[in-house]
Design a protein around this motif. Structure first.
Motif, PDB file in Angstrom:
ATOM      1  N   ILE A 100      30.640 109.687  77.256  1.00 56.41           N
ATOM      2  CA  ILE A 100      30.253 109.026  76.284  1.00 56.41           C
ATOM      3  C   ILE A 100      28.551 109.065  75.922  1.00 56.41           C
ATOM      4  O   ILE A 100      28.107 109.253  74.967  1.00 56.41           O
ATOM      5  N   SER A 101      28.071 109.096  77.207  1.00 62.12           N
ATOM      6  CA  SER A 101      26.459 109.464  77.494  1.00 62.12           C
ATOM      7  C   SER A 101      26.060 110.875  76.684  1.00 62.12           C
ATOM      8  O   SER A 101      25.294 110.829  76.001  1.00 62.12           O
ATOM      9  N   ILE A 102      26.868 111.775  76.940  1.00 64.54           N
ATOM     10  CA  ILE A 102      26.762 113.168  76.510  1.00 64.54           C
ATOM     11  C   ILE A 102      26.957 113.230  74.846  1.00 64.54           C
ATOM     12  O   ILE A 102      26.121 113.622  74.051  1.00 64.54           O
ATOM     13  N   ILE A 103      27.945 112.558  74.434  1.00 69.11           N
ATOM     14  CA  ILE A 103      28.365 112.412  72.975  1.00 69.11           C
ATOM     15  C   ILE A 103      27.047 111.618  72.230  1.00 69.11           C
ATOM     16  O   ILE A 103      26.583 112.264  71.146  1.00 69.11           O
ATOM     17  N   LEU A 104      26.694 110.655  72.905  1.00 72.47           N
ATOM     18  CA  LEU A 104      25.548 109.969  72.520  1.00 72.47           C
ATOM     19  C   LEU A 104      24.334 110.780  72.393  1.00 72.47           C
ATOM     20  O   LEU A 104      23.483 110.685  71.194  1.00 72.47           O
ATOM     21  N   ALA A 105      23.882 111.530  73.407  1.00 70.31           N
ATOM     22  CA  ALA A 105      22.842 112.377  73.612  1.00 70.31           C
ATOM     23  C   ALA A 105      22.918 113.501  72.169  1.00 70.31           C
ATOM     24  O   ALA A 105      22.181 113.746  71.674  1.00 70.31           O
ATOM     25  N   PHE A 106      23.783 113.960  72.078  1.00 67.44           N
ATOM     26  CA  PHE A 106      24.134 115.086  70.912  1.00 67.44           C
ATOM     27  C   PHE A 106      23.744 114.206  69.395  1.00 67.44           C
ATOM     28  O   PHE A 106      23.220 114.935  68.744  1.00 67.44           O
ATOM     29  N   ALA A 107      24.522 113.007  69.665  1.00 65.38           N
ATOM     30  CA  ALA A 107      24.440 112.125  68.096  1.00 65.38           C
ATOM     31  C   ALA A 107      22.903 111.689  67.970  1.00 65.38           C
ATOM     32  O   ALA A 107      22.426 111.997  66.735  1.00 65.38           O
ATOM     33  N   ILE A 108      22.086 111.676  69.061  1.00 64.49           N
ATOM     34  CA  ILE A 108      20.764 110.989  68.839  1.00 64.49           C
ATOM     35  C   ILE A 108      19.921 112.381  68.407  1.00 64.49           C
ATOM     36  O   ILE A 108      18.974 112.255  67.528  1.00 64.49           O
ATOM     37  N   TYR A 109      20.319 113.464  69.125  1.00 66.39           N
ATOM     38  CA  TYR A 109      19.316 114.671  68.742  1.00 66.39           C
ATOM     39  C   TYR A 109      19.671 115.137  67.545  1.00 66.39           C
ATOM     40  O   TYR A 109      18.556 115.684  66.966  1.00 66.39           O
TER      41      TYR A 109
ATOM     42  N   GLY B 285      41.767 112.119  89.980  1.00 67.27           N
ATOM     43  CA  GLY B 285      40.642 111.463  89.563  1.00 67.27           C
ATOM     44  C   GLY B 285      39.462 112.582  89.062  1.00 67.27           C
ATOM     45  O   GLY B 285      38.600 112.410  88.130  1.00 67.27           O
ATOM     46  N   ILE B 286      39.373 113.840  89.820  1.00 68.29           N
ATOM     47  CA  ILE B 286      38.358 114.817  89.660  1.00 68.29           C
ATOM     48  C   ILE B 286      38.842 115.349  88.202  1.00 68.29           C
ATOM     49  O   ILE B 286      37.876 115.671  87.585  1.00 68.29           O
ATOM     50  N   ILE B 287      40.069 115.724  88.108  1.00 71.52           N
ATOM     51  CA  ILE B 287      40.666 116.453  87.045  1.00 71.52           C
ATOM     52  C   ILE B 287      40.261 115.157  85.526  1.00 71.52           C
ATOM     53  O   ILE B 287      39.684 116.003  84.832  1.00 71.52           O
ATOM     54  N   SER B 288      40.579 114.107  85.740  1.00 70.13           N
ATOM     55  CA  SER B 288      40.121 113.153  84.933  1.00 70.13           C
ATOM     56  C   SER B 288      38.624 113.274  84.485  1.00 70.13           C
ATOM     57  O   SER B 288      38.272 113.128  83.374  1.00 70.13           O
ATOM     58  N   PHE B 289      37.912 113.209  85.532  1.00 64.91           N
ATOM     59  CA  PHE B 289      36.458 113.173  85.403  1.00 64.91           C
ATOM     60  C   PHE B 289      36.034 114.691  84.619  1.00 64.91           C
ATOM     61  O   PHE B 289      35.083 114.535  83.698  1.00 64.91           O
ATOM     62  N   GLY B 290      36.642 115.647  84.973  1.00 64.63           N
ATOM     63  CA  GLY B 290      36.325 116.848  84.268  1.00 64.63           C
ATOM     64  C   GLY B 290      36.627 117.148  82.977  1.00 64.63           C
ATOM     65  O   GLY B 290      36.129 117.551  82.083  1.00 64.63           O
ATOM     66  N   VAL B 291      37.861 116.451  82.557  1.00 68.48           N
ATOM     67  CA  VAL B 291      38.534 116.233  81.314  1.00 68.48           C
ATOM     68  C   VAL B 291      37.448 115.724  80.274  1.00 68.48           C
ATOM     69  O   VAL B 291      37.075 115.890  79.300  1.00 68.48           O
ATOM     70  N   SER B 292      37.016 114.489  80.861  1.00 69.08           N
ATOM     71  CA  SER B 292      36.070 113.641  80.161  1.00 69.08           C
ATOM     72  C   SER B 292      34.552 114.279  79.840  1.00 69.08           C
ATOM     73  O   SER B 292      34.359 114.235  78.661  1.00 69.08           O
ATOM     74  N   VAL B 293      34.168 114.751  80.794  1.00 69.54           N
ATOM     75  CA  VAL B 293      32.922 115.359  80.431  1.00 69.54           C
ATOM     76  C   VAL B 293      32.952 116.750  79.746  1.00 69.54           C
ATOM     77  O   VAL B 293      32.293 117.280  78.966  1.00 69.54           O
ATOM     78  N   GLY B 294      34.167 117.399  80.078  1.00 74.49           N
ATOM     79  CA  GLY B 294      34.201 118.890  79.317  1.00 74.49           C
ATOM     80  C   GLY B 294      34.433 118.358  77.909  1.00 74.49           C
ATOM     81  O   GLY B 294      33.740 119.189  77.100  1.00 74.49           O
ATOM     82  N   LEU B 295      35.284 117.426  77.484  1.00 74.81           N
ATOM     83  CA  LEU B 295      35.447 117.194  76.127  1.00 74.81           C
ATOM     84  C   LEU B 295      34.388 116.589  75.602  1.00 74.81           C
ATOM     85  O   LEU B 295      33.948 116.754  74.275  1.00 74.81           O
ATOM     86  N   ALA B 296      33.459 115.951  76.309  1.00 76.09           N
ATOM     87  CA  ALA B 296      32.390 115.584  75.734  1.00 76.09           C
ATOM     88  C   ALA B 296      31.441 116.389  74.982  1.00 76.09           C
ATOM     89  O   ALA B 296      30.872 116.350  74.035  1.00 76.09           O
ATOM     90  N   PHE B 297      31.133 117.599  75.697  1.00 72.97           N
ATOM     91  CA  PHE B 297      30.498 118.708  75.404  1.00 72.97           C
ATOM     92  C   PHE B 297      30.825 118.971  74.121  1.00 72.97           C
ATOM     93  O   PHE B 297      30.147 119.630  73.057  1.00 72.97           O
ATOM     94  N   VAL B 298      32.293 119.175  73.886  1.00 71.27           N
ATOM     95  CA  VAL B 298      32.852 119.848  72.914  1.00 71.27           C
ATOM     96  C   VAL B 298      32.681 119.144  71.666  1.00 71.27           C
ATOM     97  O   VAL B 298      32.410 119.479  70.730  1.00 71.27           O
ATOM     98  N   ILE B 299      33.071 117.909  71.912  1.00 71.50           N
ATOM     99  CA  ILE B 299      33.021 116.743  70.975  1.00 71.50           C
ATOM    100  C   ILE B 299      31.431 116.665  70.386  1.00 71.50           C
ATOM    101  O   ILE B 299      31.197 116.731  69.277  1.00 71.50           O
ATOM    102  N   GLY B 300      30.517 116.499  71.232  1.00 71.64           N
ATOM    103  CA  GLY B 300      29.103 116.407  71.095  1.00 71.64           C
ATOM    104  C   GLY B 300      28.506 117.499  70.263  1.00 71.64           C
ATOM    105  O   GLY B 300      27.872 117.551  69.264  1.00 71.64           O
ATOM    106  N   ALA B 301      29.006 119.090  70.618  1.00 71.23           N
ATOM    107  CA  ALA B 301      28.556 119.988  69.975  1.00 71.23           C
ATOM    108  C   ALA B 301      29.313 119.998  68.456  1.00 71.23           C
ATOM    109  O   ALA B 301      28.601 120.624  67.394  1.00 71.23           O
ATOM    110  N   SER B 302      30.645 119.312  68.325  1.00 72.36           N
ATOM    111  CA  SER B 302      31.242 119.441  67.161  1.00 72.36           C
ATOM    112  C   SER B 302      30.655 118.310  66.057  1.00 72.36           C
ATOM    113  O   SER B 302      30.752 118.599  64.898  1.00 72.36           O
ATOM    114  N   ILE B 303      29.770 117.199  66.574  1.00 70.68           N
ATOM    115  CA  ILE B 303      29.519 116.376  65.647  1.00 70.68           C
ATOM    116  C   ILE B 303      27.942 116.759  65.165  1.00 70.68           C
ATOM    117  O   ILE B 303      27.623 115.796  64.485  1.00 70.68           O
ATOM    118  N   THR B 304      27.453 117.793  65.516  1.00 68.51           N
ATOM    119  CA  THR B 304      26.196 118.155  65.136  1.00 68.51           C
ATOM    120  C   THR B 304      26.131 118.829  63.850  1.00 68.51           C
ATOM    121  O   THR B 304      27.114 119.592  63.538  1.00 68.51           O
TER     122      THR B 304
END
Length: 131
Positions: A56-65, A112-131
């Motif tokens: 969520i923080s990564i997505i917000l960072a892209f949105a703010i930027y 748990g590790i895979i879940s972490f990776g899925v969330s962070v990985g998707l955040a970068f893709v989502i963040g890049a797509s909302i710019t």
């Protein structure tokens, strides 16, 4: 003075959106309560929640930027969080051999590790797509 005011506003927005996002993820999780599991020392759930918060923080960072106004940050941040939740539900749906929720509840650190990776990985893709 304006940069300080905007920083304070974006910080407040981030806190609120993260809290709302984590609360909604808590509602989505039906087989256990996230914070009860974390208090019990469940590292798998802690990793999963950490991934969601960082995501969520990564997505917000892209949105703010990339936003020109505070309201745009709220809109894109909200859309990003919804997409993050859809991604999590798809992750659960596409793991046919086991339930992600059940494995997290059991403390399966690998899930748990895979879940972490899925969330962070998707955040970068989502963040890049909302710019």
């Amino acid at each position: 003075m304006e940069p300080f005011l905007l920083t304070a506003m974006y910080f407040a927005i981030a806190i609120v959106v993260i809290l709302i996002g984590v609360a909604v993820f808590e509602l989505i999780t039906t087989k256990y309560k996230d914070w009860d599991e974390i208090l019990a020392g469940n590292k798998a759930v802690a990793l999963s929640i950490s991934g969601k918060i960082i995501g969520i923080s990564i997505i917000l960072a892209f949105a703010i930027y990339h936003s020109f106004a505070v309201w745009e940050t709220l809109v894109w941040g909200g859309i990003g969080v919804v997409l993050q939740m859809i991604g999590y539900l798809l992750f659960e749906a596409f793991t046919r051999k086991f339930s992600v929720e059940e494995q997290l509840h059991k403390g399966n650190l690998a899930v748990g590790i895979i879940s972490f990776g899925v969330s962070v990985g998707l955040a970068f893709v989502i963040g890049a797509s909302i710019t």
